[in-house]
Design a protein around this motif. Structure first.
Motif, mmCIF file in Angstrom:
data_model
loop_
_atom_site.group_PDB
_atom_site.id
_atom_site.type_symbol
_atom_site.label_atom_id
_atom_site.label_comp_id
_atom_site.label_asym_id
_atom_site.label_seq_id
_atom_site.Cartn_x
_atom_site.Cartn_y
_atom_site.Cartn_z
ATOM 1 N N THR A 43 -25.788 22.273 82.064
ATOM 2 C CA THR A 43 -26.237 22.408 83.451
ATOM 3 C C THR A 43 -26.789 21.115 84.031
ATOM 4 O O THR A 43 -27.190 21.088 85.193
ATOM 5 N N ASP A 44 -26.842 20.060 83.260
ATOM 6 C CA ASP A 44 -27.268 18.757 83.775
ATOM 7 C C ASP A 44 -26.354 17.684 83.213
ATOM 8 O O ASP A 44 -25.646 17.906 82.225
ATOM 9 N N VAL A 45 -26.352 16.526 83.845
ATOM 10 C CA VAL A 45 -25.419 15.465 83.447
ATOM 11 C C VAL A 45 -26.088 14.399 82.587
ATOM 12 O O VAL A 45 -25.536 13.314 82.414
ATOM 13 N N SER A 46 -27.249 14.709 82.029
ATOM 14 C CA SER A 46 -27.966 13.704 81.240
ATOM 15 C C SER A 46 -27.160 13.247 80.025
ATOM 16 O O SER A 46 -27.188 12.067 79.670
ATOM 17 N N THR A 122 -27.991 25.025 88.253
ATOM 18 C CA THR A 122 -27.977 23.774 87.497
ATOM 19 C C THR A 122 -29.333 23.076 87.580
ATOM 20 O O THR A 122 -30.134 23.348 88.474
ATOM 21 N N ALA A 123 -29.546 22.168 86.651
ATOM 22 C CA ALA A 123 -30.794 21.395 86.615
ATOM 23 C C ALA A 123 -30.604 20.144 87.458
ATOM 24 O O ALA A 123 -30.479 19.027 86.932
ATOM 25 N N SER A 666 -58.355 32.843 75.372
ATOM 26 C CA SER A 666 -57.622 33.089 76.612
ATOM 27 C C SER A 666 -56.365 32.240 76.728
ATOM 28 O O SER A 666 -55.492 32.532 77.532
ATOM 29 N N ALA A 667 -56.248 31.172 75.929
ATOM 30 C CA ALA A 667 -55.095 30.266 76.037
ATOM 31 C C ALA A 667 -54.110 30.421 74.893
ATOM 32 O O ALA A 667 -53.268 29.564 74.690
ATOM 33 N N SER A 668 -54.219 31.494 74.131
ATOM 34 C CA SER A 668 -53.487 31.551 72.866
ATOM 35 C C SER A 668 -52.110 32.191 72.933
ATOM 36 O O SER A 668 -51.426 32.238 71.933
ATOM 37 N N THR A 669 -51.703 32.691 74.078
ATOM 38 C CA THR A 669 -50.418 33.385 74.124
ATOM 39 C C THR A 669 -49.462 32.736 75.114
ATOM 40 O O THR A 669 -48.799 33.404 75.892
ATOM 41 N N ILE A 670 -49.395 31.412 75.079
ATOM 42 C CA ILE A 670 -48.490 30.658 75.947
ATOM 43 C C ILE A 670 -47.078 30.802 75.409
ATOM 44 O O ILE A 670 -46.806 30.536 74.238
ATOM 45 N N LYS A 671 -46.176 31.205 76.266
ATOM 46 C CA LYS A 671 -44.819 31.510 75.832
ATOM 47 C C LYS A 671 -44.000 30.239 75.634
ATOM 48 O O LYS A 671 -44.183 29.246 76.339
ATOM 49 N N SER A 672 -43.096 30.283 74.671
ATOM 50 C CA SER A 672 -42.170 29.177 74.442
ATOM 51 C C SER A 672 -41.320 28.957 75.686
ATOM 52 O O SER A 672 -40.955 29.901 76.386
ATOM 53 N N LYS A 673 -41.006 27.685 75.937
ATOM 54 C CA LYS A 673 -40.224 27.358 77.129
ATOM 55 C C LYS A 673 -38.763 27.142 76.752
ATOM 56 O O LYS A 673 -38.464 26.438 75.784
ATOM 57 N N SER A 674 -37.899 27.760 77.518
ATOM 58 C CA SER A 674 -36.463 27.612 77.273
ATOM 59 C C SER A 674 -36.059 26.159 77.498
ATOM 60 O O SER A 674 -36.459 25.537 78.486
ATOM 61 N N TYR A 675 -35.277 25.612 76.576
ATOM 62 C CA TYR A 675 -34.935 24.193 76.634
ATOM 63 C C TYR A 675 -33.932 23.887 77.738
ATOM 64 O O TYR A 675 -33.958 22.824 78.344
ATOM 65 N N THR A 676 -33.041 24.814 77.971
ATOM 66 C CA THR A 676 -32.017 24.601 78.992
ATOM 67 C C THR A 676 -31.785 25.879 79.778
ATOM 68 O O THR A 676 -32.237 26.955 79.386
ATOM 69 N N LEU A 677 -31.065 25.746 80.877
ATOM 70 C CA LEU A 677 -30.629 26.916 81.615
ATOM 71 C C LEU A 677 -29.432 27.538 80.904
ATOM 72 O O LEU A 677 -28.843 26.944 80.004
#
Length: 716
Positions: A43-46, A122-123, A666-677
């Motif tokens: 989704t990106d041209v990097s 796209t990104a 309160s900060a312990s359940t931060i969700k993993s971030k998807s690397y790409t679309l």
């Protein structure tokens, strides 16, 4: 200055050189764009423009080798040297002419990048930053090539020098990695010659002021070197006009020193100011939850990175920079595991992988208090790469550095007694809690232990909550009573139900103690907007936002083979909050195994049903007991969770965090971030058309134009 710019710019298109450069660069970009974006669906041209960094080492000399060498060979340079125009303006004009030719390719790269939007999301920001990075990187190459062209009459020598020094700059990070760590000062000098690493930051989706300033510094510095080299010759041609002080070693040293100081100053500015996360999913951006937590941090934290700084993981390093900039209590130290392979042994028995982190808390005297290891494999989430030509390969799909780091810092900065403890009931063929659900508990810093009540007089007093996960055989009357006693003293329980024809009388008594009664039968949903995989038993319930579901309220939760949850009417002593519901088209089918339709049949029960609810029970004058009940055994199932991108486990983490009532977590359940679309799906025909246009038709038209112009001018 403008006249020289126009003269040089036109000159590139009055012969084959300019046309050839644009055609070759764009044709190769078209091949990379086809491979990475049209075929693999990136989704990106990097990746496509990133590979152009190496190609520029070969193509840039084509553009730069004539810039001064040709003028010098044809004696035109003497006219320039004796002209009233300053050498600096001449150099800048020539550089801008070459840079303008290169910019034509850059602008052309943007067009297919925008076309990708036709095929899906796209990104675009990440792509633009990557293209900007390659534009600046190319500008640095052009400035360097122009300098070497000013040193010699031979275009070949100029081209070779540009390639050799450009290749050294491209490979500098790898060269530095093999230099012994005791030569740290030498490696710092070589780092200044590393042309590629600043580009890596921008290819990764981060607009970096540090990278921007570095490339602009390189461009300005080589333009300055070129000016000084020509000034020396100009002085020899027209000594009556220029004093010997114009070209001096001290001036060059001062120029280099100024550039170094500027870059050092910019590098010292906090990353939060100099970097902008332009990735599609903002994988580097730190959440407000972490910012708030780090703002209150009062414990000294040292993070050890098990790798030398020369070969560091740039993505993790970028995240660590954000943490350092947000709290003065955090420091980061790189440990070269080749020279200190047993460093980890102070903190763990098992050797972590390279680029793993060890988070350590220390008192004011530097004594270690607690530590926690974060293995690199837990930071990056991997999955099979179906687009790979070779089988068995995997690709990065998620990045969980923030969640792991914030959780680890919380853990090491808290006393062991402050950490909440959850007990998982065993002894009744309960379903195991595995995978992402255990990870959710670990990230929430909730310590867990299995408990078999047959061996215990009661639920332990340190239990913040008890998890009962779908027992398939009934509890004993004594076990049920122990849980009820725990609840009646203000305890918290999380219960998932499992439909079975077996009468679980004692298990049901635990639910009855909090006013909940399972509805007989498996719930089938007949509203097609709330089912998955065309299965009426796979329900996507309506979600009502509360403490457990607020972060997934606009997403999907998947419940499979669920039972409906009936309950008493709310009163002064007990209240109910239904947060997962079916539509009114749902039915509970008692004889689901022999059912011929998902709709109502004789003996079934009409909906709607609650599939997830909270029961709050007052016990005594001050205490309150809570029970969170889910109707499906699959609520905590790993495969079901993956089908909804981890939303079930996120809801579970929120539930545990809320019931354990630990304000410091309160900060312990931060969700993993998807690397790409999600990858784009592009029809083969359209992909092939794009390849032919970008890599064949347009380059051939450009080459033909250049050759035609050259032939016409030659005949004249």
């Amino acid at each position: 200055m403008c006249a020289i710019f126009k003269r040089d710019f036109k000159a590139y298109f009055q012969n084959v050189v300019g046309w050839l450069f644009i055609a070759v660069v764009y044709a190769i970009f078209g091949l990379f764009f086809y491979a990475f974006n049209m075929v693999q669906g990136s989704t990106d041209v990097s990746s496509a423009v990133g590979n152009m960094a190496f190609i520029l080492m070969i193509t840039a000399p084509i553009l730069t080798m004539r810039s001064f060498s040709e003028d010098r060979k044809s004696k035109v340079e003497q006219l320039i040297l004796t002209s009233p125009i300053s050498i600096g303006k001449i150099v800048v004009a020539k550089f801008l002419a070459m840079f303008a030719v290169y910019t034509i390719d850059i602008v052309a790269m943007i067009i297919p990048t925008l076309i990708l939007n036709v095929f899906g999301k796209t990104a675009i920001e990440q792509s633009m930053v990557a293209i900007l990075g390659v534009w600046l990187y190319g500008g640095a190459f052009i400035a360097m090539g122009m300098f070497f062209s000013s040193l010699t009459e031979s275009q070949v020598i100029s081209a070779v020098l540009t390639f050799v020094f450009g290749f050294a700059g491209y490979m500098m990070a790898s060269i530095i990695s093999v230099i012994p760590s005791n030569l740290a000062f030498f490696t710092k000098i070589l780092n200044a010659l590393d042309l590629y690493t600043p580009l890596v930051n921008m290819l990764g989706g981060t607009f970096s002021v540090v990278s921007l300033v570095y490339y602009l510094s390189v461009i300005v510095l080589f333009c300055f070197f070129t000016t000084q080299a020509i000034q020396k010759r100009r002085w020899s041609v027209s000594s009556n006009k220029i004093s010997t002080s114009v070209f001096s070693s001290s001036l060059i040293i001062a120029g280099v020193a100024l550039v170094v100081v500027i870059n050092m100053f910019v590098s010292a500015i906090p990353t939060t100011i100099t970097s902008v996360d332009c990735t599609a999913n903002k994988i580097y951006k730190i959440t407000d939850v972490t910012k708030k937590f780090l703002g209150k941090l009062d414990t000294n934290i040292e993070i050890y990175v098990l790798n030398s700084e020369k070969t560091k993981d740039t993505t993790i390093d970028k995240t660590l920079d954000y943490y350092k900039s947000m709290s003065k209590k955090i420091s980061v130290k790189y440990i070269d595991i080749t020279s200190n392979p047993q460093f980890y042994a102070k903190y763990t028995d098992v050797a972590p992988s390279q680029n793993s982190l060890i988070v350590v808390s220390k008192d004011s005297k530097g004594k270690v208090l607690k530590s926690k290891v974060i293995d690199r494999s837990d930071i990056y989430e991997m999955s099979a790469d179906e687009s790979s030509y070779y089988g068995g390969q995997s690709k990065v799909t998620g990045y969980d550095a923030e969640g792991k780091l914030t959780s680890a810092i919380e853990y090491v900065s808290m006393d062991e007694k402050e950490l909440p403890k959850a007990y998982i009931l065993t002894g009744h063929d309960e379903l195991p809690i595995t995978g992402s659900f255990l990870t959710a508990l670990e990230k929430a810093n909730v310590t867990t232990a299995e408990i078999n009540l047959l061996k215990e007089k009661s639920v332990p007093s340190d239990a913040k909550c008890v998890i009962i996960n779908s027992p398939t055989s009934d509890l004993s009357k004594e076990d049920a009573q122990k849980i009820n006693d725990y609840v009646n003293k203000g305890g918290k329980i999380i219960v998932t139900c499992n439909y079975t024809k077996q009468d679980l009388e004692n298990f049901n008594s635990v639910l009855a103690n909090v006013g909940v009664t399972p509805v007989k039968g498996v719930v089938y949903e007949n509203d097609t907007n709330h089912i998955a995989q065309n299965s009426a038993a796979a329900i996507l319930p309506q979600i009502v936002a509360n403490d457990y579901t607020s972060s997934v309220a606009n997403k999907y939760i998947l419940m499979y083979a669920s039972v409906g949850l009936g309950h008493k009417d709310s009163n002064d002593k007990i209240s109910f909050d239904e947060f997962l519901k079916t539509s009114d088209k749902a039915v509970a089918k008692v004889n689901y195994e022999s059912a011929t339709t998902s709709k109502y049949e004789a003996g079934d029960t009409y909906g709607p049903f609650a599939l997830g609810l909270e029961a709050t029970k007052k016990v005594g004058s001050k205490k309150t007991a809570k029970a969170v009940v889910f109707g499906s055994y699959a609520t905590l199932n790993e495969q079901i969770d993956q089908m909804v991108a981890g939303n079930n486990s996120e809801m579970f983490a929120n539930t545990v965090k809320t019931l354990t009532e630990s304000p410091k977590l309160s900060a312990s359940t931060i969700k993993s971030k998807s690397y790409t679309l999600s990858p784009l799906t592009i029809p083969a025909l359209k992909a092939n058309i794009c390849l032919i246009i970008c890599s064949v038709i347009l380059p051939l038209i450009l080459l033909a134009s250049g050759i035609a112009i050259w032939l016409v001018r030659r005949r004249k």
